[in-house]
Scaffold this motif. Structure first.
Motif, short mmCIF file in Angstrom:
data_model
loop_
_atom_site.label_atom_id
_atom_site.label_comp_id
_atom_site.label_asym_id
_atom_site.label_seq_id
_atom_site.Cartn_x
_atom_site.Cartn_y
_atom_site.Cartn_z
N TYR A 191 1.01 9.15 -7.99
CA TYR A 191 0.81 7.71 -8.20
C TYR A 191 -0.28 7.17 -7.28
O TYR A 191 -1.24 6.53 -7.73
CB TYR A 191 2.13 6.97 -7.97
N GLN A 194 9.72 3.64 -10.37
CA GLN A 194 9.99 5.07 -10.45
C GLN A 194 11.31 5.29 -11.19
O GLN A 194 12.36 4.79 -10.76
CB GLN A 194 10.06 5.64 -9.04
N SER A 210 10.41 13.63 -5.84
CA SER A 210 9.97 12.24 -5.78
C SER A 210 8.66 12.13 -4.98
O SER A 210 7.79 11.31 -5.29
CB SER A 210 11.07 11.40 -5.12
N GLN A 267 5.23 10.25 -6.21
CA GLN A 267 4.59 9.17 -5.46
C GLN A 267 3.18 9.56 -5.04
O GLN A 267 2.27 8.72 -5.01
CB GLN A 267 5.45 8.80 -4.26
N HIS A 268 2.99 10.82 -4.73
CA HIS A 268 1.65 11.29 -4.36
C HIS A 268 0.69 11.15 -5.54
O HIS A 268 -0.44 10.66 -5.38
CB HIS A 268 1.75 12.75 -3.92
N ALA A 313 1.44 0.33 -2.98
CA ALA A 313 0.57 1.31 -2.33
C ALA A 313 -0.33 0.68 -1.29
O ALA A 313 -0.77 1.32 -0.37
CB ALA A 313 -0.30 2.01 -3.36
N ILE A 368 7.70 0.38 -5.40
CA ILE A 368 6.98 0.59 -4.15
C ILE A 368 5.56 0.12 -4.35
O ILE A 368 5.04 0.09 -5.46
CB ILE A 368 6.98 2.06 -3.70
#
Lengths: 90, 294
Positions: B86, B15, B79, B83-84, B4, B2
């Motif tokens: 990250y 991930q 997850s 991601q947060h 950002a 992914i």
């Protein structure tokens, strides 16, 4: 204070003049330190390789202050910068 | 993978499946703690780059050049939390390793320019950005603001289209039309997603002002010119840096910040931290941003 000393700026210390002040960064620690306009002028003179005696005479010519006060202020700043590792003995 | 950013991907993120946090023999070279003294982040050097550990939450591997990032949630961690972390913690650090400048700052778009608000956690960066965005003034970032020189002009780059708010700010500012992301394990902050109720600017903008947020001691909105040396120390204090022991990068970082600090765009901004004065604060900022620079 021994006025014949010529402090030097260690290689891991860098400084940048912004406006009429100077910010010093110690690359080995990431610590930084600010100098007001008078402190910035002292730093510039030391960085040019002058002795403290020469620095003091130059400042007395530039600022309206007594020798006693100037030497006292200079000694205090030298002690602080040495303690922080931002200046070393020449 | 992914990404950002909203434009070209600034880094790649892979991930992986959750895994337990194994012990590491070498001591961390840096530890971040929370205001209460709890360990928040541990930084380790490894042969392949860096390992950034959020205890009991997640591990991230960052390549030496800051371009490749791998993430592993700890068992039982969602997850969304990975991601947060990250987006808000790891990506800004990785970008700093690429030589990019990322500061703890939010930003909004006013006229053709971006206005940035910098300060430590808890100074109100996100609340101010959310206040603008909910009232229709688009935001570029709620934290982790990337700045770049583009054609000789200091430019604010949009980050991810969401704003994190503590519960009290969310209750005071947000209505049902705002999309809220799933709750995270480690914080009671809500993450609001850009949308109809939260205006987002996806275009880079020249940076018109940097406002240094004060402690909230002022009785009304007060804006005052900041000295360049103050601007420089605030930028140093509020920069993301993955590894301050890489001296040539730190020296380059200092040079970049010194150049920015010399621009006549830095101001102190203080205001009472009350929701009922936010409209007044927005008006004062917009009015001020349209005056000629100092």
């Amino acid at each position: 204070m021994n006025m014949s000393r010529t402090p030097r700026v260690p290689p891991e210390v860098m400084a940048r003049k912004v406006g009429d002040e100077i910010v010093i960064l110690d690359l080995s620690s990431g610590n930084y330190f600010g100098l007001n306009p008078v402190g910035a002028r002292i730093w510039e003179l030391i960085n040019e390789g002058h002795s403290l005696e020469h620095v003091c005479e130059a400042l007395l010519a530039e600022y309206d202050v007594s020798r006693e006060v100037m030497e006292s202020d200079l000694a205090r700043l030298m002690e602080e910068l040495m303690d922080r590792g931002l200046l070393a003995e020449g | 993978m992914i990404g950002a950013g909203t434009g070209e991907l600034p880094a790649s993120f892979l991930q992986h499946d959750p895994r337990p946090q194994a012990g590491i023999a070498e001591p961390p070279f840096q530890i971040w703690t929370t205001p209460t003294g709890a360990v928040w982040t541990l930084f380790y050097r490894q042969a392949s780059g860096y390992l950034v550990r959020f205890p009991a939450l997640a591990d991230f591997g960052i390549s030496v050049d800051g371009i490749q990032i791998h993430g592993w949630a700890a068992p039982g961690i969602s997850s969304a939390t990975l991601q947060h972390l990250y987006l808000n913690q790891v990506l800004p650090l990785a970008l700093s390793r690429q030589g990019k400048l990322v500061v703890h700052g939010s930003a909004v778009a006013v006229s053709a320019n971006a206005l940035a608000f910098i300060g430590a956690s808890g100074k109100g960066k996100s609340t101010l950005a959310a206040s603008f965005a909910i009232s229709g003034t688009r935001f570029l970032s709620d934290d982790g603001l990337q700045l770049e020189w583009v054609n000789g002009e200091l430019t604010a780059i949009p980050s991810h289209p969401s704003i994190r708010l503590w519960e009290d700010s969310r209750e005071a500012l947000v209505n049902d039309s705002n999309d809220v992301a799933p709750a995270l394990e480690f914080t009671s902050k809500a993450r609001l997603l850009a949308g109809t109720g939260l205006a987002y600017c996806r275009d880079a903008r020249p940076l018109g002002r940097i406002y240094i947020l004060g402690p909230g001691a002022a009785a009304r909105p007060v804006i005052a010119l900041a000295k360049p040396s103050t601007a420089l120390t605030e930028l140093l204090r509020n920069s993301f840096l993955l590894d301050i022991d890489v001296q040539d990068m730190l020296a380059q970082h200092f040079d970049t910040l010194s150049r920015i600090a010399s621009l006549p765009i830095h101001y102190h901004l203080d205001f009472p931290r009350r929701y009922d004065v936010l409209a007044q604060v927005r008006t004062a900022i917009i009015h001020h941003s349209r005056e000629p620079a100092a």
